[in-house]
Design an enzyme around this catalytic site. Structure first.
Site, short mmCIF file in Angstrom:
data_model
loop_
_atom_site.label_atom_id
_atom_site.label_comp_id
_atom_site.label_asym_id
_atom_site.label_seq_id
_atom_site.Cartn_x
_atom_site.Cartn_y
_atom_site.Cartn_z
CG ASN A 35 -17.82 -41.71 -22.67
OD1 ASN A 35 -17.96 -40.71 -22.85
ND2 ASN A 35 -18.66 -42.61 -21.96
CG LEU A 36 -14.14 -38.69 -27.23
CD1 LEU A 36 -13.33 -39.06 -28.28
CD2 LEU A 36 -13.74 -37.21 -26.74
CB SER A 127 -28.30 -28.84 -13.25
OG SER A 127 -29.29 -28.36 -13.85
CB ALA A 128 -30.58 -24.26 -11.90
CE1 TYR A 153 -27.99 -33.84 -16.52
CE2 TYR A 153 -29.83 -32.22 -16.03
CZ TYR A 153 -28.59 -32.67 -16.18
OH TYR A 153 -27.67 -31.62 -16.14
CE LYS A 157 -25.79 -33.83 -13.48
NZ LYS A 157 -24.20 -33.48 -13.79
NE ARG A 298 -38.89 -27.84 -23.06
CZ ARG A 298 -37.61 -27.33 -23.22
NH1 ARG A 298 -36.80 -27.72 -24.22
NH2 ARG A 298 -37.01 -26.55 -22.38
P1 NAD Z 1 -21.57 -31.95 -22.70
O1 NAD Z 1 -22.42 -33.39 -23.18
O2 NAD Z 1 -21.09 -31.29 -23.53
O3 NAD Z 1 -20.25 -32.57 -22.00
C1 NAD Z 1 -20.27 -33.82 -21.18
C2 NAD Z 1 -19.07 -34.61 -21.30
O4 NAD Z 1 -19.09 -35.85 -20.65
C3 NAD Z 1 -18.99 -35.30 -22.90
O5 NAD Z 1 -17.86 -34.52 -23.44
C4 NAD Z 1 -19.05 -36.86 -22.87
O6 NAD Z 1 -18.68 -37.05 -23.93
C5 NAD Z 1 -18.79 -36.95 -21.45
N1 NAD Z 1 -19.27 -38.05 -20.86
C6 NAD Z 1 -20.29 -38.37 -20.71
N2 NAD Z 1 -20.60 -39.58 -19.76
C7 NAD Z 1 -19.22 -40.14 -19.59
C8 NAD Z 1 -18.67 -41.19 -19.13
N3 NAD Z 1 -19.46 -42.30 -18.50
N4 NAD Z 1 -17.47 -41.36 -19.19
C9 NAD Z 1 -16.40 -40.53 -19.68
N5 NAD Z 1 -16.91 -39.24 -20.39
C10 NAD Z 1 -18.46 -39.06 -20.05
O7 NAD Z 1 -22.57 -31.43 -21.41
P2 NAD Z 1 -22.12 -30.05 -20.74
O8 NAD Z 1 -23.17 -29.10 -21.40
O9 NAD Z 1 -20.74 -29.90 -21.10
O10 NAD Z 1 -22.30 -30.42 -19.42
C11 NAD Z 1 -21.34 -30.57 -18.39
C12 NAD Z 1 -22.01 -31.02 -17.04
O11 NAD Z 1 -22.54 -29.70 -16.57
C13 NAD Z 1 -23.07 -32.15 -16.81
O12 NAD Z 1 -22.76 -32.63 -15.94
C14 NAD Z 1 -24.42 -31.36 -17.00
O13 NAD Z 1 -25.09 -31.99 -16.10
C15 NAD Z 1 -23.99 -30.04 -16.21
N6 NAD Z 1 -24.99 -29.13 -16.51
C16 NAD Z 1 -25.00 -28.63 -17.82
C17 NAD Z 1 -25.95 -27.77 -18.28
C18 NAD Z 1 -26.13 -27.15 -19.37
O14 NAD Z 1 -27.01 -26.74 -20.05
N7 NAD Z 1 -25.07 -27.45 -20.68
C19 NAD Z 1 -26.68 -27.05 -17.09
C20 NAD Z 1 -26.39 -27.53 -15.72
C21 NAD Z 1 -25.62 -28.61 -15.47
C1 WQD Z 2 -35.06 -22.49 -22.19
C2 WQD Z 2 -36.48 -21.60 -22.39
C3 WQD Z 2 -38.26 -23.26 -23.03
C4 WQD Z 2 -36.32 -24.54 -26.68
C5 WQD Z 2 -32.49 -27.00 -19.55
C6 WQD Z 2 -32.62 -28.32 -18.69
C7 WQD Z 2 -32.06 -27.91 -17.33
C8 WQD Z 2 -30.51 -27.43 -17.74
C9 WQD Z 2 -30.60 -26.44 -18.77
C10 WQD Z 2 -28.82 -29.17 -17.40
C11 WQD Z 2 -37.72 -22.35 -21.65
C12 WQD Z 2 -37.95 -22.39 -24.02
C13 WQD Z 2 -36.67 -23.63 -25.55
C14 WQD Z 2 -36.97 -24.22 -27.77
C15 WQD Z 2 -38.36 -22.52 -26.30
N1 WQD Z 2 -29.52 -28.51 -18.16
N2 WQD Z 2 -37.66 -22.91 -25.46
N3 WQD Z 2 -38.16 -23.24 -27.82
O1 WQD Z 2 -35.23 -26.04 -20.31
O2 WQD Z 2 -34.50 -23.91 -18.97
O3 WQD Z 2 -33.17 -26.14 -18.87
O4 WQD Z 2 -31.06 -26.73 -19.81
O5 WQD Z 2 -28.76 -29.05 -16.18
O6 WQD Z 2 -31.85 -29.23 -16.66
O7 WQD Z 2 -33.73 -28.65 -18.37
O8 WQD Z 2 -33.52 -24.78 -21.07
O9 WQD Z 2 -32.58 -24.05 -23.39
O10 WQD Z 2 -34.32 -25.96 -23.13
O11 WQD Z 2 -35.11 -23.71 -22.60
O12 WQD Z 2 -39.32 -21.89 -26.30
O13 WQD Z 2 -37.02 -24.74 -28.87
O14 WQD Z 2 -36.63 -21.81 -23.62
O15 WQD Z 2 -39.70 -23.48 -22.86
O16 WQD Z 2 -38.57 -21.45 -21.58
P1 WQD Z 2 -34.27 -25.37 -19.84
P2 WQD Z 2 -33.81 -24.70 -22.63
#
Ligand code: NAD
Ligand code: WQD
Length: 329
Positions: A35-36, A127-128, A153, A157, A298
Site C-alpha cells: 500500500n506504499l 524479528s529477534a 510492534y 510479531k 534509550r
Molecule cells: P519497510 O517499512 O521498509 O517495508 C514494509 C512494507 O510493507 C512497506 O513497503 C509498506 O509500504 C508495506 N506495508 C505496510 N503495511 C501494509 C499494509 N497494510 N498493506 C500493504 N502493504 C503494507 O520495512 P522492512 O524493514 O522492509 O521490514 C519488512 C518486514 O521485516 C516487517 O514485517 C518487519 O517487521 C520485519 N523486520 C524488519 C527488521 C528491520 O530492522 N528492518 C527487523 C526484523 C524484522
Molecule cells: C542498534 C544499537 C542502540 C540509534 C530495532 C528494533 C527491532 C528490529 C531492529 C524490527 C542499539 C544504538 C541506535 C542511534 C544509538 N526491528 N543506537 N544511536 O534497537 O537493536 O532494533 O531494529 O523488528 O525490533 O527494536 O536497532 O538500529 O535502533 O539500534 O546508539 O541513533 O544502536 O542503542 O544499541 P535495535 P537500532
C-alpha cells in the site's frame, strides 16, 4: 523451485525489495502487493533496472479483503512471503491499535484469503525482538518468546507467530516458516536500492550514513554503561543481501514437496558488534569521520543480542557471507 509464483507482501519496502531482486534473479515469478505506506513505487522501478525483469506491483492494503481476494483470483500464487508491516517501535507505543490492526489484522485477512484460494504456504518476516531481553546468548530458536516483548510492534510479531503456529497445528495442509531477523543493514551492491527512511532514522545504520554525508551533526550513542566490552549496545548486524538469500532458502524449503509444518530460523551472522565498533567500521569503509556524542540510554534498549545461526546453516543450508565492511558500503 524457480518458475513458481511468489506473492510478496510489502515487496516495495526495504527487506522486501532486496528479496524481490533475489527471487527474480533465481527465476521465480513475483507479484508484489504493497500500500506504499512506507515505500515508493520508484523502488520497484529500480528493482526492474537491476534485474532486467518486470515486477507486477498491485497497490492493495492487506486489510482490504476484497482487493486481496482479486489478487489471488487474477494470479495463480504458489506461496507467500509476508513482509508487510509497520515497524517503528516507538510509534507503536503511541498508536498500538494502528499497529495491531495493520500487523495482526492485516495478517489475518491475508491468511483468510490464502485459505479461500487454497494457498497454504507462507514465509513470515519475524524479528529477534520476539525474544525480549535475552536470558542466554547467543539466542537459539528455542529461547522463550513473548514475555519480554515490551512494544506493541514486538508483540505484533510474536502474536502472528502464535497465530501461524495454531493454524499449522489445526490443518496439516498449511506450512509456515518464520524468519527471525536480527539487525538488517546495508544496501544492494548496485547502489540503486537501500534503506531510505523518511524523517529522523530510528535505526543506527541509516543515522550513521546521514551523519557521514553531513545531513546530521553527530551520532548520539545511546548509553556507554551497558554490560558489554566497551559499554555500548551490542547487536548482530546482518547484510540485507544475505537476508534476501535467506528468503530464497526458506522459499525453496516451503515449496519442496516433502515440507510440512512449522519452522523457525534465526537470520543473523552469529556475531555481535558494539555501537562504537560499528562506527569504527563505517569510518574505515567510507573514509568519512562520524562524530559521536555519548548520551543517556534509550528506553527499552537491551545490552546485547546476537543469534545462534546453526539451525539455519544445518537445515536451510544458509549462512551470512558478508562482513561488517560490506554492510557499511
Ligand atoms: P519497510 O517499512 O521498509 O517495508 C514494509 C512494507 O510493507 C512497506 O513497503 C509498506 O509500504 C508495506 N506495508 C505496510 N503495511 C501494509 C499494509 N497494510 N498493506 C500493504 N502493504 C503494507 O520495512 P522492512 O524493514 O522492509 O521490514 C519488512 C518486514 O521485516 C516487517 O514485517 C518487519 O517487521 C520485519 N523486520 C524488519 C527488521 C528491520 O530492522 N528492518 C527487523 C526484523 C524484522
Ligand atoms: C542498534 C544499537 C542502540 C540509534 C530495532 C528494533 C527491532 C528490529 C531492529 C524490527 C542499539 C544504538 C541506535 C542511534 C544509538 N526491528 N543506537 N544511536 O534497537 O537493536 O532494533 O531494529 O523488528 O525490533 O527494536 O536497532 O538500529 O535502533 O539500534 O546508539 O541513533 O544502536 O542503542 O544499541 P535495535 P537500532
Amino acid at each position: 523451485m524457480s518458475g513458481a509464483t511468489v506473492l510478496v507482501t510489502g515487496g516495495a519496502g526495504y527487506v522486501g525489495s532486496h528479496s524481490v531482486v533475489e527471487l527474480l534473479n533465481q527465476g521465480f515469478k513475483v507479484v508484489v502487493v504493497d500500500n506504499l505506506v512506507n515505500a515508493s513505487s520508484e523502488c520497484l522501478k529500480r528493482v526492474e533496472e537491476i534485474t532486467g525483469k518486470e515486477v507486477i506491483c498491485i497497490l492493495v492494503d492487506l486489510c482490504d479483503k476484497h482487493g486481496l481476494d482479486k489478487v489471488f483470483t487474477d494470479h495463480k500464487i504458489d506461496c507467500v512471503i509476508h513482509f508487510a508491516a509497520l515497524k517503528a517501535v516507538g510509534e507503536s507505543v503511541s498508536v498500538p491499535l494502528t499497529y495491531y490492526r495493520n500487523n495482526v489484522g492485516g495478517t489475518l485477512t491475508l491468511l483468510e484469503v490464502m485459505k479461500a484460494h487454497n494457498v497454504k504456504k507462507i514465509v513470515y518476516s519475524s524479528s529477534a525482538t520476539v525474544y525480549g531481553t535475552p536470558q542466554t546468548l547467543p539466542l537459539t530458536e528455542d529461547h522463550p518468546t513473548g514475555s519480554g516483548c515490551t512494544s506493541p510492534y514486538g508483540k505484533s510479531k510474536y502474536f502472528v507467530e502464535q497465530i501461524l503456529m495454531d493454524l499449522v497445528k489445526s490443518d496439516e495442509t498449511w506450512s509456515a516458516i518464520s524468519l527471525r531477523y536480527f539487525n538488517p543493514v546495508g544496501a544492494h551492491e548496485s547502489g540503486k536500492i537501500g534503506e531510505d527512511p523518511k524523517g529522523i532514522p530510528n535505526n543506527i545504520m541509516p543515522y550513521i550514513a546521514q551523519v557521514a554525508v553531513g545531513r546530521r551533526k553527530d551520532l548520539k550513542v545511546f548509553g556507554n554503561d551497558y554490560n558489554t566490552p566497551d559499554g555500548t549496545g551490542v547487536r548482530d548486524y546482518v547484510h540485507i543481501q544475505d537476508l534476501a538469500t535467506g528468503h530464497i532458502a526458506a522459499t525453496n524449503m516451503i515449496l519442496s514437496p516433502n515440507f510440512c509444518g512449522w519452522k523457525v530460523y534465526n537470520l543473523g551472522t552469529g556475531s555481535g558488534l558494539s555501537v562504537l565498533q560499528l562506527v569504527k567500521a563505517f569510518e574505515e569503509a567510507s573514509g568519512q569521520k562520524v562524530p559521536c556524542e555519548i548520551v543517556g540510554r534509550r528506553a527499552g534498549d537491551i545490552d546485547a543480542s546476537y543469534a545462534d545461526v546453526s539451525l539455519a546453516k544445518k537445515e536451510l543450508q544458509w549462512q551470512a557471507t558478508k562482513g561488517v565492511l560490506d554492510m557499511c558500503m
